[in-house]
Enzyme design. Structure first.
Site, PDB file in Angstrom:
ATOM      1  N   HIS A  55       1.731   4.400  -3.071  1.00 29.48           N
ATOM      2  CA  HIS A  55       1.591   5.863  -3.040  1.00 29.48           C
ATOM      3  C   HIS A  55       2.728   6.515  -3.828  1.00 29.48           C
ATOM      4  O   HIS A  55       2.532   7.536  -4.502  1.00 29.48           O
ATOM      5  CB  HIS A  55       1.600   6.376  -1.598  1.00 29.48           C
ATOM      6  CG  HIS A  55       0.267   6.248  -0.901  1.00 29.48           C
ATOM      7  ND1 HIS A  55      -0.892   6.733  -1.433  1.00 29.48           N
ATOM      8  CD2 HIS A  55      -0.056   5.691   0.303  1.00 29.48           C
ATOM      9  CE1 HIS A  55      -1.898   6.490  -0.595  1.00 29.48           C
ATOM     10  NE2 HIS A  55      -1.420   5.859   0.455  1.00 29.48           N
ATOM     11  N   HIS A  82      -9.742   8.068   3.005  1.00 36.70           N
ATOM     12  CA  HIS A  82      -9.708   6.655   3.359  1.00 36.70           C
ATOM     13  C   HIS A  82     -11.092   6.030   3.303  1.00 36.70           C
ATOM     14  O   HIS A  82     -11.224   4.805   3.209  1.00 36.70           O
ATOM     15  CB  HIS A  82      -9.105   6.473   4.754  1.00 36.70           C
ATOM     16  CG  HIS A  82      -7.690   6.954   4.862  1.00 36.70           C
ATOM     17  ND1 HIS A  82      -7.378   8.270   5.146  1.00 36.70           N
ATOM     18  CD2 HIS A  82      -6.512   6.304   4.700  1.00 36.70           C
ATOM     19  CE1 HIS A  82      -6.060   8.403   5.175  1.00 36.70           C
ATOM     20  NE2 HIS A  82      -5.513   7.231   4.909  1.00 36.70           N
ATOM     21  N   HIS A  86       0.834  -1.209   0.000  1.00 32.90           N
ATOM     22  CA  HIS A  86       0.000   0.000   0.000  1.00 32.90           C
ATOM     23  C   HIS A  86       0.866   1.254   0.000  1.00 32.90           C
ATOM     24  O   HIS A  86       0.675   2.162  -0.822  1.00 32.90           O
ATOM     25  CB  HIS A  86      -0.910  -0.025   1.233  1.00 32.90           C
ATOM     26  CG  HIS A  86      -1.727   1.209   1.428  1.00 32.90           C
ATOM     27  ND1 HIS A  86      -3.080   1.241   1.213  1.00 32.90           N
ATOM     28  CD2 HIS A  86      -1.402   2.461   1.847  1.00 32.90           C
ATOM     29  CE1 HIS A  86      -3.548   2.444   1.469  1.00 32.90           C
ATOM     30  NE2 HIS A  86      -2.534   3.214   1.863  1.00 32.90           N
ATOM     31  N   GLU A  87       1.800   1.329   0.942  1.00 29.26           N
ATOM     32  CA  GLU A  87       2.588   2.556   1.087  1.00 29.26           C
ATOM     33  C   GLU A  87       3.464   2.821  -0.124  1.00 29.26           C
ATOM     34  O   GLU A  87       3.567   3.956  -0.609  1.00 29.26           O
ATOM     35  CB  GLU A  87       3.438   2.494   2.361  1.00 29.26           C
ATOM     36  CG  GLU A  87       2.642   2.430   3.657  1.00 29.26           C
ATOM     37  CD  GLU A  87       1.625   3.549   3.803  1.00 29.26           C
ATOM     38  OE1 GLU A  87       1.781   4.610   3.153  1.00 29.26           O
ATOM     39  OE2 GLU A  87       0.666   3.360   4.552  1.00 29.26           O
ATOM     40  N   GLU A 125      -6.053   6.629  -2.564  1.00 32.23           N
ATOM     41  CA  GLU A 125      -6.055   5.633  -1.494  1.00 32.23           C
ATOM     42  C   GLU A 125      -6.472   4.256  -2.011  1.00 32.23           C
ATOM     43  O   GLU A 125      -5.896   3.233  -1.633  1.00 32.23           O
ATOM     44  CB  GLU A 125      -6.989   6.062  -0.359  1.00 32.23           C
ATOM     45  CG  GLU A 125      -6.323   6.841   0.741  1.00 32.23           C
ATOM     46  CD  GLU A 125      -5.242   6.042   1.444  1.00 32.23           C
ATOM     47  OE1 GLU A 125      -5.517   4.918   1.916  1.00 32.23           O
ATOM     48  OE2 GLU A 125      -4.118   6.541   1.540  1.00 32.23           O
TER      49      GLU A 125
END
Length: 535
Positions: A350, A432, A346-347, A370
């Site tokens: 980004h 989110h 996920h990170e 997101e």
């Protein structure tokens, strides 16, 4: 960041030497005259384009260019990588890639050097600068016992913000641990200081074992250093992990003597570090092997991890400024250390988003940002096929104290805040929560309404955020769905893409990928968007 309140084809030139003439000669020696002619044409075109932009240098007429390689796309577009000389001096770091479309029109240029000196300034420096013998002395002092190889070469050093005249001195020897070195050392020709050094000897990567918190015992590629190993992966852009030791800055690369990292428990600070390094490796492999992306920025450079950030920190985040991921240890009451595999995916996604679409982190584009991280964090988890952390459509399920998850793609509203369905005010939600619409769309596209991962209700007409419908959809498979989303992200999404525009973009992406995927899934994509209320 988490809300935790709840086919390129090389034109027979892969290893051709620096100059266009030399490249042409080598190709002709291989009985490839057509390719040689193509090299010459590509070089001539690229050089003419460079010289149309005097901003690329201060004195372009004194700059000469030598073709290093030419790559052509399947559609005939070309990428010409040229090295540069200034007044006859090799300019290190001043290479440029000229990209043209299939008609020979300029598409873009890629370069690193910000400004370049003219020959006049280089000559002026030469009159008052450091001699070659003094440069050798600097290197001998820096590498005692080393043997100078050849004659120092005067070069233009263009890798920094302020290019300067320099000497390149080569030295070889043996390090204290017995490893030989063959160094290129750059010495400033004005001040005599060492500007840089690199080695032609590349140490072999080592095979280590990570005893992680969440993924069991896993293989890690590490780096051999004096006295042991460091948690750095030379095979994946030198990505590495540092331990902040509950601080918020500083830290050092995690090292070990036996190449076994952690003990599957928080009693060893290395366990979380092993999780983070494993997550980085699997994310790298997923993007490279599935989407052909060479690192987050597609430049072969690895990001790095910072673990044990602060105290009781209930979050993890990506930072563009440091090109790194940061992981907290959680407070032990709500969250455990946030180094799970899907969190890592996920990170880092980004970072991919910031270097492609650049989706602004607010409104509907923020929700799409997101959701993109949730989608590909989930795909990394499936790709890893790790029995200790099997793939699913839950986000952060491993880090919750007492069970549960941060978010669900099956029914996003199950967290009490996320939206299953699009409605006119969804962009006003926290990103989110507005991400739920795209997460729900992706699940329905990939798996359908009824799957081994649960039943996912469709949305009914009306201004509601919770899905209550009973429509039926059949999924196209998560691999195809991810290919469509990635193409839309990297070729169609812009910084302010809305859900309506995302619908159009993914439909177009599905049509363009029909041959690759073996079917035109555009109707399925449209149906999945309708099923989440975005017609």
């Amino acid at each position: 960041m988490f809300n935790t309140s709840h086919k390129l084809t090389v034109l027979a030139l892969a290893s051709l030497a620096a100059t266009a003439a030399q490249a042409q000669a080598e190709v002709q020696a291989q009985n490839l005259p057509e390719a040689a002619a193509a090299v010459a044409r590509a070089h001539a075109k690229a050089e003419s384009l460079v010289r149309q932009f005097p901003g690329l240098s201060l004195d372009a007429k004194d700059h000469t260019y030598e073709t290093r390689r030419v790559v052509t796309d399947e559609d005939g577009a070309s990428h010409v990588h040229m090295d540069r000389r200034i007044g006859g001096l090799r300019a290190i770091g001043a290479d440029v890639i000229v990209q043209t479309d299939r008609f020979g029109n300029l598409a873009t240029m890629h370069r690193s050097a910000k400004m370049l000196p003219s020959v006049a300034s280089a000559a002026a420096l030469a009159k008052v600068g450091v001699t070659s013998s003094r440069a050798v002395g600097v290197v001998v002092d820096a590498f005692p016992g080393g043997e100078i190889q050849g004659t120092p070469e005067q070069v233009v050093w263009a890798r920094g913000d302020l290019p300067r005249l320099a000497w390149e001195v080569r030295v070889s020897g043996t390090a204290k641990d017995g490893t030989p070195y063959e160094k290129h050392v750059i010495v400033d020709a004005t001040s005599g200081t060492q500007l840089d050094a690199w080695d032609d000897i590349h140490t072999a990567a080592a095979s280590g074992t990570g005893k992680t918190l969440y993924s069991g015992n896993v293989a890690l590629t590490t780096n051999s250093v004096t006295g042991g190993y460091e948690l750095r992966d030379p095979s994946r852009g030198n990505t590495y992990t540092i331990n902040l030791a509950n601080g918020t800055s500083g830290g050092s690369v995690v090292t070990d003597t036996d190449n076994i990292w952690g003990n599957n428990s928080t009693t060893s600070s290395q366990s979380a570090a092993a999780d983070a390094q494993y997550g980085t490796a699997k994310t790298w492999d997923y993007y490279k092997n599935v989407h052909g992306r060479n690192g987050i920025a597609n430049d072969g450079r690895g990001a790095y991890n910072r673990v044990h950030y602060s105290r009781n920190y209930n979050n993890a985040y990506w930072s563009d400024s440091c090109f790194c991921m940061t992981y907290g240890d959680g407070d032990g009451t709500t969250l455990k250390p946030l180094v799970a595999l899907d969190v890592a995916g996920h990170e880092m996604t980004h970072g991919v988003t910031s270097r492609t679409a650049g989706l602004i982190y607010s409104g509907e584009s923020g929700g799409l940002n997101e959701a993109t991280s949730d989608i590909f964090g989930t795909m990394v988890e499936f790709y890893a096929a790790n029995a200790s952390d099997a793939g699913d459509y839950l986000i952060g399920e491993k880090i919750m104290v007492g069970g549960g998850s941060l978010r669900s793609m099956v029914k996003p509203s199950s967290d009490g805040g996320s939206a299953d369905c699009w409605y006119s005010g969804v962009g006003n939600l926290d990103v989110h929560y507005s991400s739920g619409v795209a997460n729900h769309f992706f699940f329905l596209l990939a798996e359908g309404t009824n799957s081994a991962y649960g039943t996912s209700p469709t949305c009914v007409a009306g201004n509601t955020r919770v899905a209550t419908g009973s429509g039926s959809l059949t999924g196209i498979g998560r691999t195809a769905a991810a290919k469509i989303w990635y193409r839309a992200l990297t070729t169609k999404f812009t910084s302010s893409t809305t859900y309506a525009q995302a619908r159009a973009a993914t439909i177009a992406a599905a049509q363009e990928l029909a041959a690759t995927l073996g079917a035109d899934y555009s109707a399925k994509v449209a149906a999945a968007w309708s099923a989440v209320g975005r017609n």
